[in-house]
Design a protein around this motif. Structure first.
Motif, short mmCIF file in Angstrom:
data_model
loop_
_atom_site.label_atom_id
_atom_site.label_comp_id
_atom_site.label_asym_id
_atom_site.label_seq_id
_atom_site.Cartn_x
_atom_site.Cartn_y
_atom_site.Cartn_z
N ALA A 159 0.79 -1.23 0.00
CA ALA A 159 0.00 0.00 0.00
C ALA A 159 0.82 1.28 0.00
O ALA A 159 0.34 2.33 -0.40
CB ALA A 159 -0.94 0.00 1.22
N GLY A 160 2.09 1.21 0.45
CA GLY A 160 2.87 2.44 0.58
C GLY A 160 3.53 2.88 -0.71
O GLY A 160 4.11 3.98 -0.76
N GLY A 161 3.48 2.07 -1.77
CA GLY A 161 4.16 2.41 -3.03
C GLY A 161 3.51 3.61 -3.72
O GLY A 161 2.45 4.08 -3.32
N PHE A 162 4.19 4.08 -4.76
CA PHE A 162 3.75 5.27 -5.50
C PHE A 162 2.33 5.07 -6.06
O PHE A 162 1.40 5.84 -5.77
CB PHE A 162 4.77 5.49 -6.63
CG PHE A 162 4.42 6.52 -7.66
CD1 PHE A 162 3.94 7.77 -7.30
CD2 PHE A 162 4.62 6.23 -9.02
CE1 PHE A 162 3.65 8.72 -8.27
CE2 PHE A 162 4.33 7.18 -9.99
CZ PHE A 162 3.84 8.42 -9.62
N GLU A 189 8.18 7.16 8.34
CA GLU A 189 8.84 7.87 7.24
C GLU A 189 8.35 7.29 5.91
O GLU A 189 8.10 8.01 4.95
CB GLU A 189 10.34 7.68 7.38
CG GLU A 189 11.13 8.82 6.73
CD GLU A 189 12.61 8.54 6.78
OE1 GLU A 189 13.08 7.95 7.77
OE2 GLU A 189 13.28 8.89 5.77
N LYS A 190 8.17 5.97 5.88
CA LYS A 190 7.76 5.31 4.64
C LYS A 190 6.24 5.33 4.45
O LYS A 190 5.75 5.46 3.32
CB LYS A 190 8.23 3.85 4.68
CG LYS A 190 9.03 3.46 3.46
CD LYS A 190 9.61 2.07 3.61
CE LYS A 190 9.73 1.43 2.24
NZ LYS A 190 10.22 0.06 2.33
N SER A 343 6.84 10.07 0.82
CA SER A 343 7.82 11.13 1.09
C SER A 343 9.12 10.95 0.31
O SER A 343 9.87 11.90 0.13
CB SER A 343 8.13 11.19 2.59
OG SER A 343 8.61 9.94 3.00
N LYS A 344 9.37 9.72 -0.19
CA LYS A 344 10.63 9.49 -0.92
C LYS A 344 10.33 9.28 -2.40
O LYS A 344 9.29 8.72 -2.75
CB LYS A 344 11.35 8.28 -0.35
CG LYS A 344 11.99 8.58 0.98
CD LYS A 344 13.12 7.61 1.28
CE LYS A 344 13.79 8.01 2.58
NZ LYS A 344 14.25 6.89 3.35
#
Ligand code: NAP
Length: 471
Positions: A159-162, A189-190, A343-344
């Protein structure tokens, strides 16, 4: 797995129910209609004459007071429309309406429970609209467009991917309850951006799961109507083939097995243009569309591990879908740009940064096939919500020479430092990377009506990188 959804309409011969049946058939559904006597043509003959009936309408003999008769009718359906209830201005005997209403509803719900139906629609009193209007509103606005999505539960793997973050955001926006899998829910952060999405505090649960660990996936997909499987490492180059092949192949198998165990009936899988483009034997004049596949042998020969992983994992997900009776829809995006929520910076958006941050003196003479992440997320959700969605969809908005992209960026953001020299990066690039010039995106335009325009896509990408201090 055959395309199209299957719906059961309880009490199919009634006034409202007949319109539901008609409109479901019109939309391509396969319909199970329950009637008390399928041979009574005076009562139910009109159903058999509806346009589109063909092979798609089956009438089942069932009475809502007889639980056993309902079970075969609801079996295998994605949704049950429970309309059956006697209607009269007044009832002398209360049981004439209370029994079928209460016992009937209990029987229908129990049959649905037995057959693992996850969605039941019912209706109440609608006032003075015409029935045709009500059904159009009900089906188009309410059912098909997810107005009742708050009753729906979706799982997003990775779920955290672009791309996945946008799928989560759009699902929450539509009212879905979302299970998101991430490898470490405590890593703010991720994944902190997910927790801040509108609706997240009420309707997003993060599950700790790795696609390489089957047991970790099972609780995440449990109770979900659909699973969006996006997780796969993305990089420009993989030195170790297993770094991408293992999560792509073993990960996809684990996700599908967890879905099978938990009776999830629909999966939307993120494949890639990478699974379509790499075939050295294909004529350069051929239009790239859903019929195109990358050649696994050529991928191995030229060590194109990401392309091999996407090609083989897409074939695997479809095979397992057939084996497990799970309806799989595949979205194959090309190079995905657009605003980032995380964020990254991720690999595909990183391309834009490298064209602007002075790290490159030259750029390749190749076409980049582009699509905006917001359109990619929409396509995934439509791949679930559209009852006619099936098979693979090539998700491409436009194809631009790198030189043209640099010009557009320069016009909008002249303050950055761009590579000046155009050169190819060797034979492989020239031979195989230059092939997105001719393409067809006709099929995906049935899922999303239009694409975000090219210039807006680039400008919004850069604006989001600036906002996050990444450029
Ligand atoms: P991304 O931001 O790098 O996301 C990759 C996702 O995969 C992350 O959520 C990552 O989880 C997850 N993942 C990798 N290995 C995993 C594992 N062992 N267990 C659980 N999760 C794992 O990339 P993206 O651009 O959004 O790509 C998402 C999908 O779209 C991929 O399938 C990719 O092949 C496909 N795709 C991308 C593009 C593009 O241009 N971006 C184009 C076509 C297709 P963590 O957060 O835990 O690292």
């Amino acid at each position: 797995m055959e395309g199209g959804r299957r719906a059961c309409v309880i009490g199919a011969g009634g006034f409202i129910a007949s319109w539901i049946v008609a409109k479901l058939l019109d939309r391509g559904y396969k319909v199970h209609g329950t009637v008390r006597d399928p041979d009574d043509d005076e009562k139910n003959g009109h159903l058999k004459k509806l346009p589109g009936v063909g092979e798609r309408l089956s009438l089942f003999r069932a009475d809502v007071l007889d639980y056993e008769s309902l079970v075969p009718a609801v079996r295998g359906c994605d949704v049950v429309f429970h309309t059956a209830c006697p209607v009269a201005p007044n009832f002398e005997d209360p049981d004439a309406v209370l029994k079928p209403a209460v016992d009937g509803t209990r029987n229908v719900m129990e049959a649905c429970h037995k057959e693992n139906i996850k969605r039941v629609e019912t209706h109440n009193h609608y006032g003075h609209y015409t029935i045709s209007t009500i059904m159009t509103i009900f089906l188009e606005r309410v059912y098909c467009r997810g107005f009742f999505a708050s009753m729906e539960r979706a799982c997003v793997i990775g779920a955290g991917g672009f791309i996945a973050s946008w799928i989560v955001a759009k699902l929450l926006d539509r009212g879905y309850t979302v299970h998101g899998t991430v490898r470490d829910p405590d890593d703010d952060e991720k994944y902190g951006h997910l927790k801040k999405l509108p609706g997240a505090s009420e309707r997003l649960s993060l599950f700790r799961a790795d696609v390489l660990d089957y047991d970790s996936l099972v609780p995440a997909v449990r109770g979900c109507h659909v699973v969006f499987h996006t997780a796969c490492p993305v990089a420009h180059k993989f030195e170790d083939p297993d770094a991408v092949l293992k999560p792509a192949m073993d990960g996809t198998r684990n996700v599908m097995e967890a879905c099978h165990k938990e009776n999830v009936k629909r999966v939307v899988f993120t494949s890639s243009g990478a699974a379509m483009i790499f075939d050295p034997n294909r004529s350069r004049d051929q239009i790239i569309d859903e019929s195109c596949w990358s050649d696994p042998e050529a991928c191995r020969k030229y060590q194109q591990w990401y392309r091999l992983a996407k090609t083989e994992s897409e074939k695997l997900v479809s095979k397992l879908g057939d084996e497990f009776g799970i309806h799989v829809v595949v979205i194959c995006p090309v190079w995905v740009l657009g605003p980032i929520l995380q964020s990254k910076i991720n690999a595909s958006v990183g391309l834009v940064a490298t064209l602007m941050n002075g790290s490159k003196t030259s750029y390749p003479n190749i076409y980049f096939a582009l699509v905006d992440v917001r359109d990619v997320a929409e396509a995934h959700i439509a791949g679930y919500e559209d009852p006619n969605a099936s098979g693979r969809y090539f998700c491409i908005a436009c194809s631009k020479l790198c030189k043209e992209m640099i010009e557009t960026l320069k016009e909008n953001f002249p303050q950055y430092s761009y590579p000046e020299k155009c050169e190819t990066e060797g034979d492989l690039f020239e031979k195989f990377m230059n092939l997105f010039e001719k393409f067809s995106n006709k099929k995906i335009l049935s899922l999303i009506k239009e694409f975000i325009p090219y210039e807006k896509m680039l400008v919004d990408t850069v604006a989001s990188l600036q906002e996050k201090g990444l450029l």
